[in-house]
Design an enzyme around this catalytic site. Sequence first.
Site, PDB file in Angstrom:
ATOM      1  N   CYS A   1      11.643  23.009  32.619  1.00 41.42           N
ATOM      2  CA  CYS A   1      12.836  22.844  32.853  1.00 41.42           C
ATOM      3  C   CYS A   1      13.310  24.319  33.276  1.00 41.42           C
ATOM      4  O   CYS A   1      14.156  24.423  34.235  1.00 41.42           O
ATOM      5  CB  CYS A   1      13.831  22.482  31.876  1.00 41.42           C
ATOM      6  SG  CYS A   1      13.737  23.271  30.271  1.00 41.42           S
TER       7      CYS A   1
ATOM      8  N   ILE B   1      -1.973   7.493  29.000  1.00 40.52           N
ATOM      9  CA  ILE B   1      -3.247   7.808  29.692  1.00 40.52           C
ATOM     10  C   ILE B   1      -3.396   9.397  29.421  1.00 40.52           C
ATOM     11  O   ILE B   1      -2.481  10.201  29.480  1.00 40.52           O
ATOM     12  CB  ILE B   1      -2.891   7.646  31.413  1.00 40.52           C
ATOM     13  CG1 ILE B   1      -2.449   6.153  31.564  1.00 40.52           C
ATOM     14  CG2 ILE B   1      -3.945   7.998  32.260  1.00 40.52           C
ATOM     15  CD1 ILE B   1      -3.549   5.295  31.501  1.00 40.52           C
TER      16      ILE B   1
ATOM     17  N   GLU C   1      15.116  20.356  42.094  1.00 43.24           N
ATOM     18  CA  GLU C   1      14.019  20.538  41.022  1.00 43.24           C
ATOM     19  C   GLU C   1      12.810  19.765  41.649  1.00 43.24           C
ATOM     20  O   GLU C   1      12.791  18.634  41.481  1.00 43.24           O
ATOM     21  CB  GLU C   1      14.638  19.836  39.683  1.00 43.24           C
ATOM     22  CG  GLU C   1      13.580  20.452  38.729  1.00 43.24           C
ATOM     23  CD  GLU C   1      14.007  19.896  37.553  1.00 43.24           C
ATOM     24  OE1 GLU C   1      14.333  18.819  37.166  1.00 43.24           O
ATOM     25  OE2 GLU C   1      14.101  20.773  36.253  1.00 43.24           O
TER      26      GLU C   1
ATOM     27  N   LYS D   1      13.832   8.793  20.028  1.00 43.02           N
ATOM     28  CA  LYS D   1      12.854   7.935  21.228  1.00 43.02           C
ATOM     29  C   LYS D   1      12.084   8.980  21.723  1.00 43.02           C
ATOM     30  O   LYS D   1      12.621   9.901  22.781  1.00 43.02           O
ATOM     31  CB  LYS D   1      13.803   7.243  22.103  1.00 43.02           C
ATOM     32  CG  LYS D   1      12.919   6.495  23.157  1.00 43.02           C
ATOM     33  CD  LYS D   1      13.596   6.157  24.438  1.00 43.02           C
ATOM     34  CE  LYS D   1      13.134   6.074  25.446  1.00 43.02           C
ATOM     35  NZ  LYS D   1      11.784   6.511  25.811  1.00 43.02           N
TER      36      LYS D   1
ATOM     37  N   GLY E   1      16.127  15.640  29.455  1.00 40.28           N
ATOM     38  CA  GLY E   1      15.532  14.713  30.558  1.00 40.28           C
ATOM     39  C   GLY E   1      16.162  15.152  31.892  1.00 40.28           C
ATOM     40  O   GLY E   1      16.743  16.232  32.143  1.00 40.28           O
ATOM     41  N   SER E   2      15.988  14.004  32.879  1.00 38.46           N
ATOM     42  CA  SER E   2      16.443  14.375  34.213  1.00 38.46           C
ATOM     43  C   SER E   2      18.001  13.928  34.323  1.00 38.46           C
ATOM     44  O   SER E   2      18.538  13.620  33.456  1.00 38.46           O
ATOM     45  CB  SER E   2      15.702  13.199  35.046  1.00 38.46           C
ATOM     46  OG  SER E   2      16.292  11.891  34.718  1.00 38.46           O
TER      47      SER E   2
ATOM     48  N   GLU F   1      20.666  18.091  27.880  1.00 32.96           N
ATOM     49  CA  GLU F   1      19.677  19.171  28.545  1.00 32.96           C
ATOM     50  C   GLU F   1      18.982  18.732  29.688  1.00 32.96           C
ATOM     51  O   GLU F   1      18.307  17.742  29.610  1.00 32.96           O
ATOM     52  CB  GLU F   1      18.593  19.733  27.305  1.00 32.96           C
ATOM     53  CG  GLU F   1      19.411  20.243  26.104  1.00 32.96           C
ATOM     54  CD  GLU F   1      19.745  21.689  26.375  1.00 32.96           C
ATOM     55  OE1 GLU F   1      19.240  22.165  27.224  1.00 32.96           O
ATOM     56  OE2 GLU F   1      20.582  22.329  25.312  1.00 32.96           O
TER      57      GLU F   1
ATOM     58  N   GLY G   1      20.449  11.435  32.415  1.00 33.91           N
ATOM     59  CA  GLY G   1      21.252  12.090  31.812  1.00 33.91           C
ATOM     60  C   GLY G   1      22.725  11.365  31.867  1.00 33.91           C
ATOM     61  O   GLY G   1      23.610  11.289  31.121  1.00 33.91           O
TER      62      GLY G   1
END
Length: 481
Positions: A286, A25, A385, A177, A230-231, A252, A235
Amino acid sequence: MQELMLQFIDNYWVPSQNTLSLPVIDPYRQQQIATVTMGDADDVNAAVNAARRAFDGWQALGGRARGAYLDAFADALADRREALMRLSSTNNGKTLAEAGIDLDDAIACYRYYANQARHLEHRQGRLVDHGMDDVEARVYEDPAGVVGLITPWNFPLVTSAWKIAPALAAGCTVVFKPSEVTPLPENALAEIALEVQLPSGVLNLVHGNGEGIGAPLTSHPGIDKLSFTGSNRVGEQVMRAAADGSRSVSLELGGKSPIVVLDDADIEQAADWIMAGIYFNSGQICSATSRLLVHDSLADRLHAALGERIDAIRLGDPLDSDTDMGPMSSARQRESVEDYLAIAAEEGLLVVRDASHRQLPEQGEFVAPSLYCDVPTDSRLWREEVFGPVLCSRSFSSEAEAIALANDSDFGLAATVISDDTERAKRVGRALKAGIIWFNTEQIVLPEAGWGGFKKSGIGRELGPWGLSDYLEVKHIVGPR
Ligand code: NAD
């Protein structure tokens, strides 16, 4: 509309047997711009097998030859600059300027690791300095193997470059990925692999979501090492998967970074750096410095200066060069930030600028920038966050209090300190628990300096020599001289 995006395995574009697909999108126009195939465990298996077959040859090629491929990647990205910036902006909602930074930092990263690959070849087999005259010891650094790399949607080209470039430089082969939300920019990497004639199977790109591709990739026994950005929620799942087979994992993850404004700071200058630290990329960074700590004596004037700047932010079409802030990258992310704004209202946070005070563009997944002051340290907005254009502020009366408040977080990714006294800024910065600390500047990212966090912000470091070591196994050969 673009065609269905296929899997890139062993240098071929192949359809997945999985018939599920997902619309890609444009978050400004709120229109479908492509369809991404939802791969599955069979695609992961084929990609891992291809990477395994390619591994010995890629390692044997040596750092010099691998460096040449990485330089070619950087050149090919630079050649596509305009087209890739537009594609990234359209898929991600980034302004063109933000898309340009994503791309330029990625190019710098490929170039940096091209050089690192050459240095690696040069230093293979060097003698180890030790105290025994009759013993020879040499050190080699071998690639970690077949690596599984997973990235988020906020800076697609740079987060993938920080993994792919050092992994290829080290001699690893890759199953990558990208995020299913922004698969378009990173698809260019597969096109580039073909263009620069990267040996088959060295870089495989598998599209899909966490369930279809992410989970099978992290649990595949043929993957020697995982690197995830990522989150924290995902993670931790990746880390659990890596525990099976005792595989190495780098993470990370999120941040809730402080920006500290000391009593001698220039208010107008500080306001500019604060704005850049939180509203850049619509707050989806981040390293966003989302916790403002300001000395009591400056707080009111600083909040006023920030309020004026927030009002001046132009929201709009990210492809329009007059736009300062584009939409959130997806409807889901807009909803997630709106949930936090509702929590702020429930918590009764004091508003300097609230997101509902301004008219939004007629289309697009927009959230207006907001600023809260005197935010209690137990507020969810202070501790969690948000990943959106939301700044929380509170004041302090001493340097020691500022340091204690800055460090009172589960995260430790980044921080900024602002003071007219450079030495003081550096001293306070040294006391902060974070992987990167800026003083008196915007957020400068250098490929030569490490990136990563203390505490829940992650495990390991990307960039710099640390980013390369992450993909290397150290081997010593020791015997009589
Ligand atoms: P996310 O964790 O939802 O998704 C990240 C990636 O993991 C995506 O590719 C997703 O498809 C995949 N995934 C989902 N479920 C999985 C599973 N079970 N197994 C394996 N992979 C799975 O994160 P996001 O929403 O895409 O990105 C935002 C987060 O990324 C924020 O927390 C942000 O702080 C973090 N981030 C960190 C850095 C850093 O350098 N520390 C950089 C950018 C973003």
